[in-house]
Write an enzyme that holds these catalytic residues in place. Structure first.
Site, PDB file in Angstrom:
ATOM      1  N   CYS A  26      -0.845   4.070  -6.522  1.00 32.30           N
ATOM      2  CA  CYS A  26      -1.624   3.253  -5.458  1.00 32.30           C
ATOM      3  C   CYS A  26      -1.813   1.861  -5.929  1.00 32.30           C
ATOM      4  O   CYS A  26      -2.297   1.825  -7.175  1.00 32.30           O
ATOM      5  CB  CYS A  26      -3.105   4.031  -5.482  1.00 32.30           C
ATOM      6  SG  CYS A  26      -4.208   3.041  -4.572  1.00 32.30           S
TER       7      CYS A  26
ATOM      8  N   CYS B 277       0.951  -1.190   0.162  1.00 39.85           N
ATOM      9  CA  CYS B 277       0.028   0.025   0.010  1.00 39.85           C
ATOM     10  C   CYS B 277       0.920   1.355  -0.035  1.00 39.85           C
ATOM     11  O   CYS B 277       1.685   1.375   0.998  1.00 39.85           O
ATOM     12  CB  CYS B 277      -0.758  -0.157   1.145  1.00 39.85           C
ATOM     13  SG  CYS B 277      -1.850   1.578   1.663  1.00 39.85           S
TER      14      CYS B 277
HETATM   15  N1  DGL Z   1      -3.768   0.423  -1.973  1.00 40.92           N
HETATM   16  C1  DGL Z   1      -3.597   1.680  -1.341  1.00 40.92           C
HETATM   17  C2  DGL Z   1      -2.433   2.609  -1.760  1.00 40.92           C
HETATM   18  O1  DGL Z   1      -1.808   1.804  -2.353  1.00 40.92           O
HETATM   19  C3  DGL Z   1      -4.888   2.595  -1.127  1.00 40.92           C
HETATM   20  C4  DGL Z   1      -4.790   3.450  -0.124  1.00 40.92           C
HETATM   21  C5  DGL Z   1      -6.254   3.833   0.488  1.00 40.92           C
HETATM   22  O2  DGL Z   1      -6.779   2.937   1.223  1.00 40.92           O
HETATM   23  O3  DGL Z   1      -6.607   5.069   0.346  1.00 40.92           O
HETATM   24  O4  DGL Z   1      -2.154   3.553  -1.367  1.00 40.92           O
END
Ligand code: DGL
Length: 262
Positions: free
Chosen positions: A183, A73
Site C-alpha cells: 500500500c 494506489c
Molecule cells: N494508498 C492506497 C493503496 O496503495 C491506500 C488504499 C486505501 O485507501 O485503502 O492501496
C-alpha cells in the site's frame, strides 16, 4: 504533449511516496497530484466503487491536461487499471506489490505482505503470487486502520505503534524474512516498521520500480520531457489540507497543499 504534466492519484497522501521517486527520476516533468482523501480508505470498497472513483479521478487529471496517469494506489491499481486502460487513450502506470523480488530473495521461503483488504482479495494479487512466488509461502495481512490513521494525521502516535505491532508480530512468528509494503501509504511508516522487524527482515516497496516504469513508458510513447522548462508541481486534496501540507513541508520545496471541492 511532451510538456504536459504527469498526473498521479491516490486515495490520499500515500501516493506522495510514489511522487517522490517520480520527481527524482523525471526532474523536467510537471506533475499534478490528486489526493482523494475524502474517499479514503479505498481498501474497504467494492471493485465497482473503486472503478467509479478511479474514473472520476482520471477525468479530473485529464481536465488538467495530463499526458499520463500514475495510479499511485495499490487498491485502485489492482481493481481498476484494467478498466481504465480499456476506456481511455492515455497510458496508465499501475503500482504492484513487490512480491516477485521478495520471493526471489527469500531464504526462509516465507514472505509477508501488508496491504489493504481490497488489494489482498484482488485477482491481480492472486495471479502475481501464483506466478512469482511458487514454493514460497506468502503470509497476507490486512493493514486494518493504518490508512485511516495516516489520513487523520496520526502517523507518529502510540496508537500507530500498537497497530503496527498487532499486524506485524504474527508474520514474524511465521519466520518471514521479507515484508512487502503493498500500500503506497505504508512507506511513510518504514522507520517504525524497521523498529519492529529488526535487521533480519527486508522491507520492500515499489516506489522506485514505478518511477522507472513511468520513464520507460513516457520514452516509448515519445512523451518524455527532455527540456528544463517551466516546471509545475501542483498538489490537490479534497479533504484536510493540513495533513498533506505537513508531508509537503518535509519535502522542503515550498509546495502548497491546495484544497479543492471534488
Ligand atoms: N494508498 C492506497 C493503496 O496503495 C491506500 C488504499 C486505501 O485507501 O485503502 O492501496
Amino acid at each position: 504533449m511532451r510538456y504536459s504534466p504527469i498526473g498521479i492519484f491516490d486515495s490520499g497522501v500515500g501516493g506522495l511516496t510514489i511522487y517522490e521517486e517520480i520527481h527524482k527520476l523525471l526532474p523536467n516533468d510537471s506533475i499534478i497530484y490528486l489526493a482523494d482523501s475524502k474517499n479514503a480508505p479505498y481498501g474497504d470498497k467494492t471493485k465497482k466503487e473503486i472503478i467509479d472513483i478511479s474514473v472520476k479521478n482520471t477525468d479530473f487529471l485529464l481536465s488538467q491536461g495530463c499526458k499520463l496517469v500514475v495510479v499511485a494506489c495499490n487498491t485502485a491499481s489492482t481493481n481498476a487499471v484494467k478498466y481504465l486502460r480499456e476506456h481511455y487513450d492515455i497510458p496508465f502506470i499501475r503500482v504492484q506489490p513487490a512480491i516477485k523480488p521478495a520471493a526471489l530473495n527469500s531464504k526462509t521461503k516465507v514472505v509477508g505482505i501488508l496491504a489493504t483488504k481490497g488489494t489482498l482479495k484482488s485477482e491481480l494479487l492472486f495471479e502475481t503470487s501464483q506466478r512469482f512466488a511458487q514454493g514460497v509461502e506468502v503470509i497476507e495481512q490486512v493493514g486494518e486502520g493504518l490508512v485511516t490513521m495516516i489520513e487523520s494525521g496520526k502517523m507518529h502516535s502510540p496508537e500507530m505503534t500498537d497497530l503496527l505491532n498487532k499486524h506485524i508480530k504474527p508474520m514474524l512468528d511465521k519466520n518471514i524474512d521479507h515484508l512487502v509494503l503493498g500500500c503506497t501509504h505504508y512507506p511513510f511508516l518504514t522507520d517504525q516498521i524497521k523498529e519492529i522487524v529488526g535487521k533480519g527482515v527486508a522491507i520492500l516497496d515499489s516506489g522506485e520500480a514505478i518511477a522507472r516504469q513511468t520513464k520507460v513508458i513516457l520514452g516509448e510513447e515519445e512523451l518524455l520531457n527532455l527540456e528544463q522548462g517551466d516546471i509545475r508541481r501542483i498538489f490537490y486534496t479534497n479533504k484536510d489540507s493540513q495533513v498533506m501540507q505537513k508531508i509537503l513541508d518535509e519535502f522542503d520545496e515550498g509546495f502548497e497543499a491546495i484544497k479543492i471541492n471534488f
